[in-house]
Design a protein around this motif. Structure first.
Motif, PDB file in Angstrom:
ATOM      1  N   UNK A  82       0.828  -1.205   0.000  1.00 32.32           N
ATOM      2  CA  UNK A  82       0.000   0.000   0.000  1.00 32.32           C
ATOM      3  C   UNK A  82       0.864   1.256   0.000  1.00 32.32           C
ATOM      4  N   UNK A  83       1.954   1.206   0.748  1.00 32.33           N
ATOM      5  CA  UNK A  83       2.868   2.355   0.795  1.00 32.33           C
ATOM      6  C   UNK A  83       3.428   2.649  -0.598  1.00 32.33           C
ATOM      7  N   UNK A  84       3.874   1.593  -1.295  1.00 34.82           N
ATOM      8  CA  UNK A  84       4.430   1.776  -2.643  1.00 34.82           C
ATOM      9  C   UNK A  84       3.362   2.313  -3.587  1.00 34.82           C
ATOM     10  N   UNK A  85       2.141   1.819  -3.456  1.00 38.71           N
ATOM     11  CA  UNK A  85       1.018   2.284  -4.275  1.00 38.71           C
ATOM     12  C   UNK A  85       0.792   3.783  -4.070  1.00 38.71           C
ATOM     13  N   UNK A  86       0.732   4.216  -2.802  1.00 34.35           N
ATOM     14  CA  UNK A  86       0.486   5.632  -2.488  1.00 34.35           C
ATOM     15  C   UNK A  86       1.648   6.513  -2.944  1.00 34.35           C
ATOM     16  N   UNK A  87       2.868   6.055  -2.681  1.00 33.54           N
ATOM     17  CA  UNK A  87       4.047   6.850  -3.061  1.00 33.54           C
ATOM     18  C   UNK A  87       4.120   7.004  -4.579  1.00 33.54           C
ATOM     19  N   UNK A  88       3.895   5.902  -5.300  1.00 35.83           N
ATOM     20  CA  UNK A  88       4.005   5.939  -6.760  1.00 35.83           C
ATOM     21  C   UNK A  88       3.004   6.904  -7.367  1.00 35.83           C
ATOM     22  N   UNK A  89       1.754   6.868  -6.893  1.00 32.44           N
ATOM     23  CA  UNK A  89       0.732   7.770  -7.422  1.00 32.44           C
ATOM     24  C   UNK A  89       1.038   9.213  -7.050  1.00 32.44           C
ATOM     25  N   UNK A  90       1.350   9.451  -5.781  1.00 32.83           N
ATOM     26  CA  UNK A  90       1.565  10.830  -5.302  1.00 32.83           C
ATOM     27  C   UNK A  90       2.770  11.472  -5.973  1.00 32.83           C
ATOM     28  N   UNK A  91       3.872  10.724  -6.072  1.00 32.60           N
ATOM     29  CA  UNK A  91       5.074  11.274  -6.703  1.00 32.60           C
ATOM     30  C   UNK A  91       4.849  11.514  -8.191  1.00 32.60           C
ATOM     31  N   UNK A  92       4.103  10.610  -8.849  1.00 34.41           N
ATOM     32  CA  UNK A  92       3.836  10.776 -10.285  1.00 34.41           C
ATOM     33  C   UNK A  92       3.009  12.016 -10.554  1.00 34.41           C
ATOM     34  N   UNK A  93       2.007  12.285  -9.712  1.00 28.95           N
ATOM     35  CA  UNK A  93       1.131  13.445  -9.913  1.00 28.95           C
ATOM     36  C   UNK A  93       1.926  14.743  -9.846  1.00 28.95           C
ATOM     37  N   UNK A  94       2.922  14.806  -8.988  1.00 28.83           N
ATOM     38  CA  UNK A  94       3.694  16.040  -8.826  1.00 28.83           C
ATOM     39  C   UNK A  94       4.893  16.087  -9.779  1.00 28.83           C
ATOM     40  N   UNK A  95       5.704  15.034  -9.786  1.00 25.07           N
ATOM     41  CA  UNK A  95       7.004  15.100 -10.447  1.00 25.07           C
ATOM     42  C   UNK A  95       6.935  15.000 -11.962  1.00 25.07           C
ATOM     43  N   UNK A  96       6.043  14.153 -12.488  1.00 26.77           N
ATOM     44  CA  UNK A  96       6.034  13.974 -13.945  1.00 26.77           C
ATOM     45  C   UNK A  96       5.502  15.207 -14.680  1.00 26.77           C
ATOM     46  N   UNK A  97       4.370  15.819 -14.249  1.00 27.38           N
ATOM     47  CA  UNK A  97       3.994  17.093 -14.877  1.00 27.38           C
ATOM     48  C   UNK A  97       5.047  18.182 -14.678  1.00 27.38           C
TER      49      UNK A  97
END
Length: 449
Positions: free
Chosen positions: A227-242
């Motif tokens: 669950x931690x990896x799931x949350x981190x992956x989504x949250x970091x992607x929303x900020x860092x990739x854009x």
């Protein structure tokens, strides 16, 4: 699919977007357990929030590769919650579809490394770079360069001096994160106040930062690492990739569609965890349904502009072409128009026309547009401006008097198109609705034999 090609693309994207939503739904079921199924209010809430939101609506309708991209991102996120190494192997498809999406792979692989899941880390990392290698190999084979031809064309033809200035980066950051083109809501409309975009952006960014707390691996031992990896992956992607697009200086609305979808996923998780969830779920669902209806209205308007208005231009060119095997077309809006014109087409940006890039590189001056016309002598030229006024909108070039004379000695204006005139003629009862939108004028020129 011949005449049904566009419809088939829409159907394919719609189906694959539905599957993406279903995979996210299963991922949340893995996280929250059977209560998602057994508690009807929660079940219906998630069905609407994940399957019916403005971002997945636009991903499912537009004819772009982002539906496939979101599908494989959803596959990997589902694989994380399933703790399935076989599913993680499919990560090589993500940078194969869009090479810059190696960023998503790096975020997920870093998350596995953080929790010392070395095998999963190596699987997704090497699978991702295998996708980059295959992407590069195919580009090298067909375009002659390791990086995608369209990416090189955008970089070489659309880059501006000072692209990496702090002022430009901060301006773009505000525009794409907090301003009128903020991607979090998944809707772009002049009828939505900027303040709404800003509030939603602040809320989602707050949620991202909140779930990035799991980066502190020794503090939240109660939570499952998956669950931690799931949350981190989504949250970091929303900020860092854009943010990477903003810093790079090349960004369009559709690049950000996947992160709007991930924002709704994150928001749904937050609302599920709210202790007062049962009191606000109805309100949230009603708001979401209204937003989706509004999104449909916007897309209906845009669809009329693209499919109806531009299609007429392409069909006119097809009818006016005396020799489709030899006639050529030179324009910027390479989509519906050349699809229906059915003749060889050069686009001014060079996304599908390497010749354009060579011209810009060769001449190193503002005159490349007219140089190309003089050498290639395209049968048809479509521009967003009346060249009699001495300026080409799509060529971004101002002609002098001699150049204007030369142009009209060799080309004749066949037809001009005005969007609002077209609406009044063909929209019928929906005229007031379609007039709320706007589109470019087009001026069609043909070479004088």
């Amino acid at each position: 699919f011949q005449d049904y090609a566009i419809l088939s693309i829409v159907m394919f994207n719609t189906v694959i977007s539905f599957i993406s939503s279903f995979l996210i739904f299963l991922s949340l079921k893995n996280i929250f357990g059977e209560k998602i199924i057994t508690q009807k209010p929660l079940f219906y809430f998630l069905i609407i929030f994940i399957f019916l939101n403005p971002s997945i609506s636009i991903i499912g309708i537009v004819g772009l590769e982002f539906s496939i991209l979101v599908f494989f991102m959803s596959v990997i996120l589902f694989g994380i919650t399933e703790d399935s190494k076989k599913i993680l192997l499919l990560s090589f498809f993500i940078p194969l579809i869009r090479v810059e999406m190696i960023g998503f792979i790096l975020i997920v692989s870093f998350s596995y490394l953080l929790f010392l899941k070395i095998r999963s880390f190596l699987i997704i990392l090497f699978s991702g770079f295998f996708g980059v290698f295959i992407n590069g190999y195919l580009n090298l084979k067909y375009d002659g360069s390791f990086f995608p031809g369209p990416a090189i064309a955008k970089w070489s033809t659309l880059s501006n001096e000072g692209a990496f200035s702090y002022e430009r980066i901060f301006d773009d950051l505000y525009f794409w994160f907090f301003g009128d083109r903020s991607f979090f809501l998944g809707i772009y409309s002049k009828f939505i106040p900027t303040a709404i975009y800003s509030i939603i952006a602040i809320l989602i960014i707050f949620l991202c930062i909140y779930y990035l707390r799991f980066l502190l691996i020794n503090k939240y031992k109660y939570a499952d690492y998956k669950n931690k990896i799931f949350f981190i992956s989504i949250s970091a992607s929303i900020i860092l990739l854009p943010l990477s697009y903003v810093i790079g200086g090349h960004i369009w609305d559709w690049y950000l569609y996947p992160y709007a979808f991930l924002s709704y996923v994150l928001l749904s998780i937050f609302l599920i965890n709210l202790k007062i969830f049962k009191y606000i779920n109805t309100i949230c669902v009603m708001i979401l349904i209204l937003l989706t209806i509004f999104q449909f209205a916007i897309l209906k308007n845009i669809g009329f502009q693209e499919n109806s208005y531009r299609t007429v231009v392409g069909k006119d060119i097809f009818q006016m072409s005396s020799d489709p095997q030899k006639d050529t077309l030179f324009l910027e809006p390479s989509g519906y128009i050349p699809y229906y014109a059915k003749i060889k087409t050069y686009d001014t940006v060079g996304l599908s026309s390497p010749e354009i890039k060579k011209y810009r590189d060769k001449y190193k001056n503002e005159r490349w547009w007219l140089d190309f016309i003089e050498d290639y002598k395209p049968t048809f030229i479509l521009d967003r401006s009346d060249l009699a006024g001495g300026y080409s909108h799509d060529g971004e070039y101002r002609l002098n008097k001699n150049e204007i004379n030369w142009f009209f000695e060799n080309y004749i204006l066949l037809k001009k198109y005005k969007y609002h005139d077209y609406v009044k003629k063909f929209a019928g009862s929906l005229e007031p609705f379609y007039l709320q939108g706007n589109h470019s004028k087009y001026f069609l020129y043909k070479k004088i034999n």
